[in-house]
Each structure stands twice: as structure tokens, then as C-alpha cells.
Scaffold this motif. Structure first.
Motif, mmCIF file in Angstrom:
data_model
loop_
_atom_site.group_PDB
_atom_site.id
_atom_site.type_symbol
_atom_site.label_atom_id
_atom_site.label_comp_id
_atom_site.label_asym_id
_atom_site.label_seq_id
_atom_site.Cartn_x
_atom_site.Cartn_y
_atom_site.Cartn_z
ATOM 1 N N THR A 260 9.921 -11.752 -4.072
ATOM 2 C CA THR A 260 10.041 -10.770 -5.143
ATOM 3 C C THR A 260 8.990 -9.690 -4.955
ATOM 4 O OG1 THR A 260 10.714 -12.550 -6.636
ATOM 5 C CG2 THR A 260 10.076 -10.478 -7.658
ATOM 6 N N LEU A 261 9.418 -8.443 -5.053
ATOM 7 C CA LEU A 261 8.491 -7.310 -5.043
ATOM 8 C C LEU A 261 8.201 -6.974 -6.496
ATOM 9 C CD1 LEU A 261 6.940 -4.945 -3.731
ATOM 10 C CD2 LEU A 261 9.094 -3.655 -3.793
ATOM 11 N N GLU A 262 6.949 -7.189 -6.887
ATOM 12 C CA GLU A 262 6.549 -6.917 -8.264
ATOM 13 C C GLU A 262 5.604 -5.737 -8.281
ATOM 14 O OE1 GLU A 262 5.673 -10.262 -10.735
ATOM 15 O OE2 GLU A 262 6.249 -11.580 -9.079
ATOM 16 N N ILE A 263 5.832 -4.843 -9.221
ATOM 17 C CA ILE A 263 4.998 -3.645 -9.344
ATOM 18 C C ILE A 263 4.535 -3.536 -10.793
ATOM 19 C CG2 ILE A 263 4.859 -1.156 -8.991
ATOM 20 C CD1 ILE A 263 7.298 -1.423 -7.116
ATOM 21 N N ILE B 34 0.843 -1.200 0.000
ATOM 22 C CA ILE B 34 0.000 0.000 0.000
ATOM 23 C C ILE B 34 0.878 1.250 0.000
ATOM 24 C CG2 ILE B 34 -1.592 1.375 1.408
ATOM 25 C CD1 ILE B 34 -2.863 -1.333 2.284
ATOM 26 N N ALA B 35 1.925 1.247 0.827
ATOM 27 C CA ALA B 35 2.805 2.415 0.921
ATOM 28 C C ALA B 35 3.447 2.737 -0.427
ATOM 29 C CB ALA B 35 3.881 2.186 1.987
ATOM 30 N N ILE B 36 3.964 1.733 -1.090
ATOM 31 C CA ILE B 36 4.648 1.996 -2.368
ATOM 32 C C ILE B 36 3.636 2.338 -3.459
ATOM 33 C CG2 ILE B 36 4.813 -0.366 -3.293
ATOM 34 C CD1 ILE B 36 7.793 0.418 -3.949
ATOM 35 N N ASP B 37 2.458 1.705 -3.442
ATOM 36 C CA ASP B 37 1.422 2.017 -4.434
ATOM 37 C C ASP B 37 0.999 3.479 -4.340
ATOM 38 O OD1 ASP B 37 1.531 -0.668 -5.050
ATOM 39 O OD2 ASP B 37 -0.447 -1.152 -4.221
ATOM 40 N N VAL B 38 0.810 3.956 -3.121
ATOM 41 C CA VAL B 38 0.364 5.336 -2.904
ATOM 42 C C VAL B 38 1.467 6.327 -3.267
ATOM 43 C CG1 VAL B 38 -0.312 6.992 -1.113
ATOM 44 C CG2 VAL B 38 -1.381 4.738 -1.195
ATOM 45 N N GLN B 39 2.701 6.021 -2.867
ATOM 46 C CA GLN B 39 3.782 6.977 -3.121
ATOM 47 C C GLN B 39 4.147 7.087 -4.589
ATOM 48 O OE1 GLN B 39 6.275 6.206 0.737
ATOM 49 N NE2 GLN B 39 6.981 8.005 -0.333
ATOM 50 N N ILE B 40 4.133 5.985 -5.311
ATOM 51 C CA ILE B 40 4.450 6.060 -6.743
ATOM 52 C C ILE B 40 3.218 6.509 -7.522
ATOM 53 C CG2 ILE B 40 5.083 4.724 -8.794
ATOM 54 C CD1 ILE B 40 6.958 3.096 -7.016
ATOM 55 N N GLY B 41 2.074 5.972 -7.196
ATOM 56 C CA GLY B 41 0.829 6.348 -7.875
ATOM 57 C C GLY B 41 0.614 5.579 -9.162
ATOM 58 N N ASP B 42 -0.628 5.224 -9.438
ATOM 59 C CA ASP B 42 -1.019 4.500 -10.647
ATOM 60 C C ASP B 42 -0.263 3.186 -10.829
ATOM 61 O OD1 ASP B 42 -2.950 6.360 -11.359
ATOM 62 O OD2 ASP B 42 -1.493 7.574 -12.460
ATOM 63 N N VAL B 43 0.053 2.525 -9.714
ATOM 64 C CA VAL B 43 0.688 1.208 -9.757
ATOM 65 C C VAL B 43 -0.003 0.299 -8.758
ATOM 66 C CG1 VAL B 43 2.957 2.079 -10.470
ATOM 67 C CG2 VAL B 43 2.470 1.760 -8.039
ATOM 68 N N ILE B 44 0.221 -0.983 -8.935
ATOM 69 C CA ILE B 44 -0.240 -1.976 -7.963
ATOM 70 C C ILE B 44 0.924 -2.940 -7.741
ATOM 71 C CG2 ILE B 44 -1.289 -3.442 -9.723
ATOM 72 C CD1 ILE B 44 -3.449 -4.063 -7.521
ATOM 73 N N SER B 45 1.182 -3.251 -6.480
ATOM 74 C CA SER B 45 2.334 -4.087 -6.169
ATOM 75 C C SER B 45 1.913 -5.320 -5.394
ATOM 76 C CB SER B 45 3.359 -3.283 -5.367
ATOM 77 O OG SER B 45 2.789 -2.843 -4.147
ATOM 78 N N LEU B 46 2.793 -6.306 -5.421
ATOM 79 C CA LEU B 46 2.585 -7.512 -4.634
ATOM 80 C C LEU B 46 3.936 -8.122 -4.318
ATOM 81 C CD1 LEU B 46 2.805 -10.501 -6.371
ATOM 82 C CD2 LEU B 46 1.067 -9.290 -7.638
ATOM 83 N N VAL B 47 3.952 -8.889 -3.235
ATOM 84 C CA VAL B 47 5.160 -9.621 -2.859
ATOM 85 C C VAL B 47 4.863 -11.099 -3.054
ATOM 86 C CG1 VAL B 47 6.724 -10.235 -0.986
ATOM 87 C CG2 VAL B 47 5.932 -7.878 -1.216
ATOM 88 N N SER B 48 5.679 -11.744 -3.881
ATOM 89 C CA SER B 48 5.603 -13.192 -4.075
ATOM 90 C C SER B 48 6.706 -13.815 -3.242
ATOM 91 C CB SER B 48 5.810 -13.560 -5.544
ATOM 92 O OG SER B 48 4.789 -13.006 -6.334
ATOM 93 N N LEU B 49 6.356 -14.803 -2.436
ATOM 94 C CA LEU B 49 7.352 -15.453 -1.587
ATOM 95 C C LEU B 49 8.154 -16.460 -2.395
ATOM 96 C CD1 LEU B 49 5.194 -16.019 1.608
ATOM 97 C CD2 LEU B 49 6.635 -14.066 1.003
ATOM 98 N N ALA B 50 9.413 -16.631 -2.031
ATOM 99 C CA ALA B 50 10.309 -17.508 -2.780
ATOM 100 C C ALA B 50 9.859 -18.959 -2.724
ATOM 101 C CB ALA B 50 11.735 -17.381 -2.248
#
Length: 168
Positions: free
Chosen positions: A107-110, A54-70
Motif C-alpha cells: 500500500t502506498l500511503e500519503i 521521495i519523488a512523490i513527496d517532492v512533487q506533491i509537496g507538504d506530504v510524507i509517503s510510505l510503502v507498507s508491504l502486504a
């Protein structure tokens, strides 16, 4: 120095990308302090990773991110990327989240609405969020290791000493 203190010192030294920074150029991202507090309190991993996204989505804007576990299958990451592209999203960034020993934790994917690449400041933010995610994932892995050891040893930790009974 105890093993825990030594591990903490190593983790901070290797995970924190700006050890000598005193200016505001590398100031905390929005919500970073709160997220670090959640990690230190042992909050559930899913909630912590959600707050980071949520923090990175809001700060960059117009993106959606997710973390995939190894430990998730590689095909899962590919299928998420494929589905994102199918609905019109562009891969904005994909960053490995590494442990202190350089083991891949996740992996942090945006994904973005517009085809573009991160700016220098966005790249720095992504790196910073990845480091905080590494701290959370490493703590979670350490807690799981301790729980497994406790189950194996019947709740006793090797080398731990019993406290003498209280005498009144």
C-alpha cells in the motif's frame, strides 16, 4: 517466445496505465527513469521504494509517503495511520499496489499537513508511482521465488541445459 519475454510483455501491458499515450500529459514523474533503471539493475527494494516516496513527496509537496508491504501485519498499517493522525497529519491518500494477477503487494500511503484530497493531476501521479512500485515489488517477489527454487534444487533450475565444455 520465452517464458520471460511473455511475462515481461504481460507485465508491461497490464502495469502500464497509458499504453497508447504519445503526448506529454502522461509524461514521466521526476526521477521515474532513474528509478526504473534501479529496478532493472536489481537494486535493493528498500532503496527503490525510498526513491519513489521521495519523488512523490517532492512533487506533491507538504506530504510524507510510505510503502507498507502486504506481508506486514494489517495492524502495522493501522498503527502507522493512528500515529500520523496523533502528530497532526491527515490521510491524503491510501492506494493499493497490485500485482499483474491483482494480488495485493503493498500500500502506498500519503499523509499531508493540511486536510485535503488529491487533485486530478496528483491522483494521476499517485497511480503512476503505484504502478512503478508494483513493478519493483513484483520483481523482488520473482527474485525471491527464483532464490527459493535454487535452494530447493541445489542450485539447478529444472529445464536448464548444461553448456558443453569449451574446446580449444
Amino acid at each position: 517466445m520465452t517464458e520471460r519475454e511473455a511475462r515481461t510483455k504481460r507485465a508491461l501491458g497490464k502495469l502500464w496505465p497509458y499504453p497508447n499515450c504519445t503526448d506529454n500529459q502522461h509524461s514521466q514523474f521526476d526521477g521515474e527513469r532513474r528509478i526504473l533503471e534501479l529496478i532493472s539493475l536489481g537494486a535493493p527494494l528498500a532503496g527503490i521504494l525510498n526513491q519513489l516516496c521521495i519523488a512523490i513527496d517532492v512533487q506533491i509537496g507538504d506530504v510524507i509517503s510510505l510503502v507498507s508491504l502486504a506481508n506486514e501485519e494489517e495492524n502495522h498499517v493501522c498503527s502507522v495511520t493512528q500515529r500520523a493522525v496523533e502528530v497532526g497529519l491527515d490521510v491524503f491518500s491510501s492506494t493499493g499496489i497490485l500485482a499483474v494477477d491483482q494480488t495485493l503487494l503493498g500500500t502506498l500511503e500519503i499523509y499531508g499537513c493540511e486536510p485535503r484530497r488529491p487533485t486530478a493531476s496528483e491522483y494521476e501521479l499517485i497511480e503512476r508511482v503505484s504502478h512503478v512500485a508494483a513493478i519493483a515489488l513484483q520483481r523482488h517477489a520473482d527474485e525471491q521465488d527464483i532464490e527459493r527454487a535454487l535452494r530447493r534444487t541445489g542450485g539447478r533450475i529444472a529445464g536448464a541445459h548444461e553448456l558443453p565444455p569449451l574446446v580449444n
